[in-house]
Motif scaffolding. Structure first.
Motif, mmCIF file in Angstrom:
data_model
loop_
_atom_site.group_PDB
_atom_site.id
_atom_site.type_symbol
_atom_site.label_atom_id
_atom_site.label_comp_id
_atom_site.label_asym_id
_atom_site.label_seq_id
_atom_site.Cartn_x
_atom_site.Cartn_y
_atom_site.Cartn_z
ATOM 1 N N UNK A 1 0.797 -1.308 -0.058
ATOM 2 C CA UNK A 1 0.049 0.100 0.176
ATOM 3 C C UNK A 1 1.016 1.453 0.167
ATOM 4 N N UNK A 2 0.429 2.379 -0.502
ATOM 5 C CA UNK A 2 1.162 3.608 -0.838
ATOM 6 C C UNK A 2 0.784 4.297 -1.815
ATOM 7 N N UNK A 3 1.691 5.327 -2.053
ATOM 8 C CA UNK A 3 1.177 6.182 -3.381
ATOM 9 C C UNK A 3 1.698 5.636 -4.707
ATOM 10 N N UNK A 4 1.202 5.595 -5.540
ATOM 11 C CA UNK A 4 1.662 5.071 -7.105
ATOM 12 C C UNK A 4 1.391 6.278 -8.174
ATOM 13 N N UNK B 1 -4.394 1.189 -1.252
ATOM 14 C CA UNK B 1 -4.674 0.383 0.251
ATOM 15 C C UNK B 1 -5.367 -0.885 0.068
ATOM 16 N N UNK B 2 -4.823 -1.477 -1.210
ATOM 17 C CA UNK B 2 -5.561 -2.886 -1.310
ATOM 18 C C UNK B 2 -4.350 -3.849 -1.050
ATOM 19 N N UNK B 3 -4.579 -5.190 -1.389
ATOM 20 C CA UNK B 3 -3.682 -6.410 -0.971
ATOM 21 C C UNK B 3 -2.542 -6.232 -1.847
ATOM 22 N N UNK B 4 -1.297 -6.630 -1.447
ATOM 23 C CA UNK B 4 -0.152 -6.840 -2.171
ATOM 24 C C UNK B 4 -0.200 -7.948 -3.435
ATOM 25 N N UNK B 5 -0.122 -7.273 -4.495
ATOM 26 C CA UNK B 5 -0.256 -8.484 -5.837
ATOM 27 C C UNK B 5 1.175 -8.703 -6.342
#
Length: 202
Positions: A98-101, A124-128
């Motif tokens: 999660x963070x800024x993209x 702020x979703x799950x890491x993919x």
């Protein structure tokens, strides 16, 4: 009458030229929406990033669009090259923590000129995925965000480059045309008034 006609023709030609830049300037494609939306916060998985422009994007044999999706550290998260479908450009992604993209793009607009810009969203979703260093080599050269940016006027809040917007140029051009037409009217009044005075003296 011949001199009057020549003056009118010359000023009318100037008015037409004053309005020409409006059409040319508004030909460059600009972003109208995106998924995820600019400056939004996303909590669901994001399988792809889609950019929608005001006009068609030229495919250029499959190389008409370059899209990079990077986190705050500059790591890339696009998993394949961007594809063009009419006015939309889509790049598959596997976002990390999660963070800024930041989404940075370069496309070939309908008038054949390259257009580049960028926007951000908060994930702020799950890491993919874990991302990779630098862009995918097979997708072409890396694209860079414009050095000077300002907050865009479109609903998504996309950042726009420092160049003057097509709308502003259209307004300026139309205003210039109105001024020129006003000059035509003044010249007509002066010339016709002079002719009437001359006729009265005779």
């Amino acid at each position: 009458m011949a001199r009057l006609g020549a003056v009118i023709a010359a000023v009318a030609g100037a008015a037409a030229l004053a309005l020409l830049p409006a059409g040319a300037a508004s030909a460059h494609d600009y972003l109208v929406s995106s998924t995820p939306a600019a400056n939004s916060t996303v909590t669901e998985p994001v399988p792809s990033v889609t950019l929608t422009f005001d006009d068609i994007v030229l495919d250029e044999g499959g190389h008409g669009a370059l899209v990079q999706v990077t986190d705050a550290s500059g790591r890339n998260f696009e998993t394949d090259c961007a594809s063009v479908n009419g006015r939309s450009v889509t790049a598959p992604v596997a976002l990390g923590a999660p963070g800024s993209y930041r989404v940075t793009w370069q496309v070939v607009s309908a008038d054949g000129h390259p257009v580049s810009d960028s926007m951000q969203f908060n994930y702020q979703g799950p890491k993919a995925g874990g991302g990779h260093d630098g862009p995918l080599a097979k997708c072409g050269k890396a694209v860079r965000a414009p050095a000077a940016q300002s907050k865009g006027a479109q609903g998504g809040g996309a950042e726009q480059s420092a160049s003057v917007s097509p709308t502003v140029i259209v307004i300026i051009s139309v205003a210039g045309g109105v001024v020129v037409l006003a000059i035509v009217a003044v010249l007509l009044v002066i010339l016709l008034g002079g002719r009437k005075r001359k006729a009265g003296e005779e």
